[in-house]
Design an enzyme around this catalytic site. Structure first.
Site, PDB file in Angstrom:
ATOM      1  N   ASP A 268      -2.000  -0.522   5.854  1.00 27.77           N
ATOM      2  CA  ASP A 268      -2.257   0.085   7.167  1.00 27.77           C
ATOM      3  C   ASP A 268      -3.725   0.381   7.436  1.00 27.77           C
ATOM      4  O   ASP A 268      -4.043   0.960   8.468  1.00 27.77           O
ATOM      5  CB  ASP A 268      -1.485   1.406   7.277  1.00 27.77           C
ATOM      6  CG  ASP A 268      -2.129   2.502   6.446  1.00 27.77           C
ATOM      7  OD1 ASP A 268      -2.436   2.236   5.262  1.00 27.77           O
ATOM      8  OD2 ASP A 268      -2.373   3.594   6.986  1.00 27.77           O
TER       9      ASP A 268
ATOM     10  N   ASP B  27       0.867  -1.171   0.000  1.00 28.73           N
ATOM     11  CA  ASP B  27       0.000   0.000   0.000  1.00 28.73           C
ATOM     12  C   ASP B  27       0.918   1.241   0.000  1.00 28.73           C
ATOM     13  O   ASP B  27       2.121   1.127   0.264  1.00 28.73           O
ATOM     14  CB  ASP B  27      -0.878  -0.060   1.253  1.00 28.73           C
ATOM     15  CG  ASP B  27      -1.586   1.240   1.530  1.00 28.73           C
ATOM     16  OD1 ASP B  27      -2.252   1.747   0.612  1.00 28.73           O
ATOM     17  OD2 ASP B  27      -1.463   1.752   2.666  1.00 28.73           O
TER      18      ASP B  27
ATOM     19  N   ASP C  50      -0.130   5.147   1.094  1.00 23.60           N
ATOM     20  CA  ASP C  50      -0.316   6.087   2.215  1.00 23.60           C
ATOM     21  C   ASP C  50      -0.357   5.350   3.552  1.00 23.60           C
ATOM     22  O   ASP C  50      -1.143   4.407   3.736  1.00 23.60           O
ATOM     23  CB  ASP C  50      -1.625   6.871   2.035  1.00 23.60           C
ATOM     24  CG  ASP C  50      -1.531   7.878   0.910  1.00 23.60           C
ATOM     25  OD1 ASP C  50      -0.968   8.950   1.112  1.00 23.60           O
ATOM     26  OD2 ASP C  50      -2.020   7.554  -0.195  1.00 23.60           O
TER      27      ASP C  50
HETATM   28 MG   LIG Z   1      -2.904   3.181   3.454  1.00 19.26          MG
END
Ligand SMILES: [Mg+2]
Length: 274
Positions: free
Chosen positions: A203, A26, A28
């Protein structure tokens, strides 16, 4: 879920790196720290160097909610593949040999409705981002978070059918109802590359489909331990642990050495003989 820097985590790293995995990340909150203005997000130098080294030896992919064009210049290294809009924006070279679905057209009525509300959104401190294959309502900078969420909730409720909305960190995303999610996209990528195992790190809630859909032998890592229901096998405490984690992947790769040539393969060409 155990911390990746546990004995079990070290064993899992060693096992997966012996299998020449696909490495998928991923963006961000995973490769780039979360920042107040999404436009400021970049991969820090400490990660770029290690990611470049990994991308030289293993297939490496970014699977992000951003558009492909947006994320590409924020990386500082060249991955083999970027998948955008939470799985809905496939790499262009995939489109030649698969039935194409126009997810952009599928979200057109929602786009029209939200663009018509731009003034009200802006007054509430909400930023509408149009990524082509998906839409996002960012509310990180809204001065009154409760009011912003009420407005977003009312707009989502009023959206025409054929779309799916899901939350993230200070954002609500809108995609076509039947567009692939990140889990579908990662599995498709691994199949295309012939990778039997992989590593995926994310995240946020929209990374959970990957944790749930990839085969059990994959190394899946969630950053942050706030979601105790996460389907990831391991967690890291924060983005700060990404640099040592990538270093461990590199070390484990080096330990297993270069890929072994099978007896049926021809020997490499001798460059000295032209
Ligand atoms: Mg993310």
């Amino acid at each position: 879920m155990k911390h990746l820097f546990s004995r079990e985590g070290q064993q899992a790293i060693d096992t997966v790196m012996a299998g020449r995995p696909l490495l998928a990340f991923d963006f961000d909150g995973t490769l780039a720290p979360i920042v107040a203005r999404p436009d400021d997000a970049m991969v820090p130098l400490s990660l770029r160097l290690r990611l470049s080294q990994l991308a030289e030896v293993l297939p490496t992919a970014i699977v992000t909610g951003r558009s492909v064009a947006d994320v590409r210049h924020r990386l500082g290294f060249e991955p083999h593949c970027i998948i955008g809009s939470h799985g809905a924006e496939a790499p262009t070279d995939w489109l030649a040999d698969q039935p194409t679905f126009d997810w952009q057209a599928a979200i057109a009525p929602a786009r029209q409705l939200l663009h018509a509300q731009q003034a009200e959104l802006a007054a509430a401190g909400i930023v509408l981002e149009d990524k082509g294959q998906s839409l996002a309502l960012h509310h990180r900078l809204a001065p009154d978070q409760e009011a912003a969420m009420r407005l977003i909730g009312a707009l989502i409720h009023a959206l025409p059918g054929g779309v799916r909305a899901f939350g993230g960190k200070c954002v609500v995303n809108i995609v076509a109802e039947h567009a692939p999610d990140k889990g579908d996209a990662v599995n498709q990528l691994a199949a295309r590359l012939g990778c039997g195992v992989g590593v995926f790190i994310g995240d946020d809630v929209n990374d959970e489909p990957v944790f749930q859909k990839v085969p059990a032998g994959w190394l899946t890592v969630r950053i942050g331990r706030e979601d105790t229901m996460s389907s990831a096998r391991f967690f890291l405490d924060s983005h700060v642990e990404m640099a040592p984690m990538l270093q461990q992947l590199l070390t484990a790769f080096t330990r297993h050495g270069p890929p072994q040539r099978t007896p049926s393969e021809p020997p490499p060409a001798d460059p000295g003989r032209g």
